[in-house]
Design a protein around this motif. Structure first.
Motif, mmCIF file in Angstrom:
data_model
loop_
_atom_site.group_PDB
_atom_site.id
_atom_site.type_symbol
_atom_site.label_atom_id
_atom_site.label_comp_id
_atom_site.label_asym_id
_atom_site.label_seq_id
_atom_site.Cartn_x
_atom_site.Cartn_y
_atom_site.Cartn_z
ATOM 1 N N ASP A 150 0.827 -1.195 0.000
ATOM 2 C CA ASP A 150 0.000 0.000 0.000
ATOM 3 C C ASP A 150 0.865 1.250 0.000
ATOM 4 O O ASP A 150 1.898 1.310 0.673
ATOM 5 N N ARG A 151 0.463 2.224 -0.801
ATOM 6 C CA ARG A 151 1.163 3.506 -0.919
ATOM 7 C C ARG A 151 2.610 3.346 -1.395
ATOM 8 O O ARG A 151 3.450 4.196 -1.149
ATOM 9 N N ALA A 152 2.907 2.211 -2.044
ATOM 10 C CA ALA A 152 4.256 1.977 -2.549
ATOM 11 C C ALA A 152 4.467 2.730 -3.846
ATOM 12 O O ALA A 152 3.526 3.139 -4.515
ATOM 13 N N SER A 153 5.731 2.929 -4.224
ATOM 14 C CA SER A 153 6.050 3.578 -5.491
ATOM 15 C C SER A 153 7.176 2.831 -6.179
ATOM 16 O O SER A 153 8.036 2.234 -5.531
ATOM 17 N N SER A 154 7.180 2.860 -7.477
ATOM 18 C CA SER A 154 8.213 2.174 -8.245
ATOM 19 C C SER A 154 8.623 3.050 -9.406
ATOM 20 O O SER A 154 7.777 3.569 -10.136
ATOM 21 N N SER A 155 9.917 3.226 -9.595
ATOM 22 C CA SER A 155 10.403 4.062 -10.681
ATOM 23 C C SER A 155 11.570 3.392 -11.383
ATOM 24 O O SER A 155 12.493 2.894 -10.734
ATOM 25 N N SER A 156 11.535 3.351 -12.696
ATOM 26 C CA SER A 156 12.622 2.757 -13.464
ATOM 27 C C SER A 156 12.990 3.676 -14.611
ATOM 28 O O SER A 156 12.123 4.097 -15.371
ATOM 29 N N THR A 157 14.254 4.008 -14.748
ATOM 30 C CA THR A 157 14.711 4.923 -15.786
ATOM 31 C C THR A 157 15.781 4.246 -16.621
ATOM 32 O O THR A 157 16.804 3.815 -16.088
ATOM 33 N N GLY A 158 15.580 4.145 -17.912
ATOM 34 C CA GLY A 158 16.564 3.513 -18.783
ATOM 35 C C GLY A 158 15.901 2.870 -19.976
ATOM 36 O O GLY A 158 14.710 2.551 -19.962
ATOM 37 N N TYR A 159 16.660 2.684 -21.039
ATOM 38 C CA TYR A 159 16.141 2.055 -22.241
ATOM 39 C C TYR A 159 15.692 0.624 -21.944
ATOM 40 O O TYR A 159 16.351 -0.106 -21.234
ATOM 41 N N MET A 160 14.552 0.271 -22.480
ATOM 42 C CA MET A 160 13.956 -1.050 -22.303
ATOM 43 C C MET A 160 13.723 -1.371 -20.836
ATOM 44 O O MET A 160 13.743 -2.533 -20.426
ATOM 45 N N ALA A 161 13.555 -0.334 -20.016
ATOM 46 C CA ALA A 161 13.306 -0.517 -18.591
ATOM 47 C C ALA A 161 11.842 -0.860 -18.358
ATOM 48 O O ALA A 161 10.988 -0.631 -19.200
ATOM 49 N N SER A 162 11.541 -1.417 -17.195
ATOM 50 C CA SER A 162 10.160 -1.729 -16.837
ATOM 51 C C SER A 162 9.936 -1.372 -15.384
ATOM 52 O O SER A 162 10.847 -1.420 -14.562
#
Length: 335
Positions: A150-162
């Motif tokens: 709950d209230r979690a966050s996810s961030s991914s930066t980069g080519y072909m990232a997910s």
């Protein structure tokens, strides 16, 4: 070997018709010439079938005769079985799993617990965080970030990232070409920026935004919103009172749900709205398609009629919402 394959909207690849559950065999196989092709990394499918108007499946491919370079995971084989069709959300989660499975364990940073955080920086790196109010961040080419709670966050930066985030009020953001972002949970949000990127958000009052040419955005849930910006982009929103907006030439916007709205603002685009008392609008030169439904009969809102037209500035005004009543377009207020 398990792999992932892209198709056009009719589940065809190079004019060959496939069906889910069927198995196919050819005597010869040569990369890009004959045989069957698939990708080991799910998001590599976007290079051949952009998400705006494509479908994807989990497949079993055997008798492999050739593989592509290290920059691509495409394989070619003589035998293929179409196991299951996948949504953009499922394809995104498969990409996260692929990166986690393939990475060196030393490069994986994982944090479990309430208010925990996890950060990983580096090519092919991955980051996973599990717990309420947890956060996960991964930066690097072919990186992956997953946050559950709950209230979690996810961030991914980069080519072909997910990037994948699961939990109420969670958020997921992925930036990079061929990137993908998926967020599941009530009031969740998902954002993906990059060419051929995809964004999927599932949950009531969820939002999904994808920016980039041939990008795709999908949001499922009541009062959800979906926005896609870029040429040949697509936006789809499913849920009552949901909204779908697509900006870019030759883009498409589709909204399914009662009292939902669909809009496009690019040349040669189409806005489709097919729910009860739903509405659609388009810019000059683009088209709208709206259905008329009757009152609830205990099973459904019965279909009465459907009508489509190109916005010409005279019969239909530009940038104006229309619904269908008595088989005719009727202007409605823009809330």
């Amino acid at each position: 070997m398990k792999a992932y394959k892209g198709f056009d909207k009719d589940l065809k690849c190079r004019d060959f018709q496939f069906e889910v559950g069927k198995e196919y065999t050819e005597e010869k196989a040569e990369m890009c010439k004959c045989g069957f092709h698939a990708c080991l990394y799910p998001l590599d499918c976007f290079s051949y079938y952009p998400p705006a108007n494509s479908r994807y499946c989990l497949v079993e491919i055997n008798d492999i005769v050739e593989s592509k370079t290290q920059d691509d995971t495409k394989v070619c084989g003589k035998n293929i079985q179409i196991l299951k069709e996948l949504s953009l959300t499922e394809l995104t989660l498969a990409a996260v799993d692929y990166v986690l499975d393939k990475n060196d364990k030393k490069m994986i940073k994982s944090s479990t617990g309430n208010r925990a955080s996890s950060s990983s920086t580096g090519n092919r790196a991955s980051s996973s965080s599990t717990g309420n109010r947890a956060s996960s961040s991964s930066t690097g080419d072919m990186a992956s970030s997953s946050s559950t709670g709950d209230r979690a966050s996810s961030s991914s930066t980069g080519y072909m990232a997910s990037s994948s985030s699961t939990g109420d009020m969670a958020s997921s953001s992925s930036t990079g070409d061929r990137a993908s972002s998926s967020s599941t949970g009530y009031m969740a949000s998902s954002s993906s920026t990059g060419n051929r990127a995809s964004s999927s958000s599932t949950g009531d009052m969820a939002s999904s935004s994808s920016t980039g040419d041939m990008a795709s955005s999908s949001s499922t849930g009541d009062r959800a919103s979906s926005s896609s910006t870029g040429s040949r982009a697509s936006s789809s929103s499913t849920g009552d009172m949901a909204s779908s907006s697509s900006t870019g030439d030759m883009a498409s916007s589709s909204s399914t749900g009662n009292r939902a709205s669909s809009s496009v603002s690019g040349i040669g685009s189409v806005a489709i709205s097919i729910g009860y008392q739903s509405r659609a609008k388009a810019c000059l030169g683009s088209a709208i398609c709206v259905v008329e439904r009757g009152a609830w009969n205990g099973k459904t809102f019965p279909l009465i009629g459907i009508k489509s037209a190109i916005v010409d500035g005279e019969t239909l005004k530009a940038d104006t919402f229309y619904t269908l009543k008595g088989g005719e377009f009727v202007e409605v207020e823009d809330d």
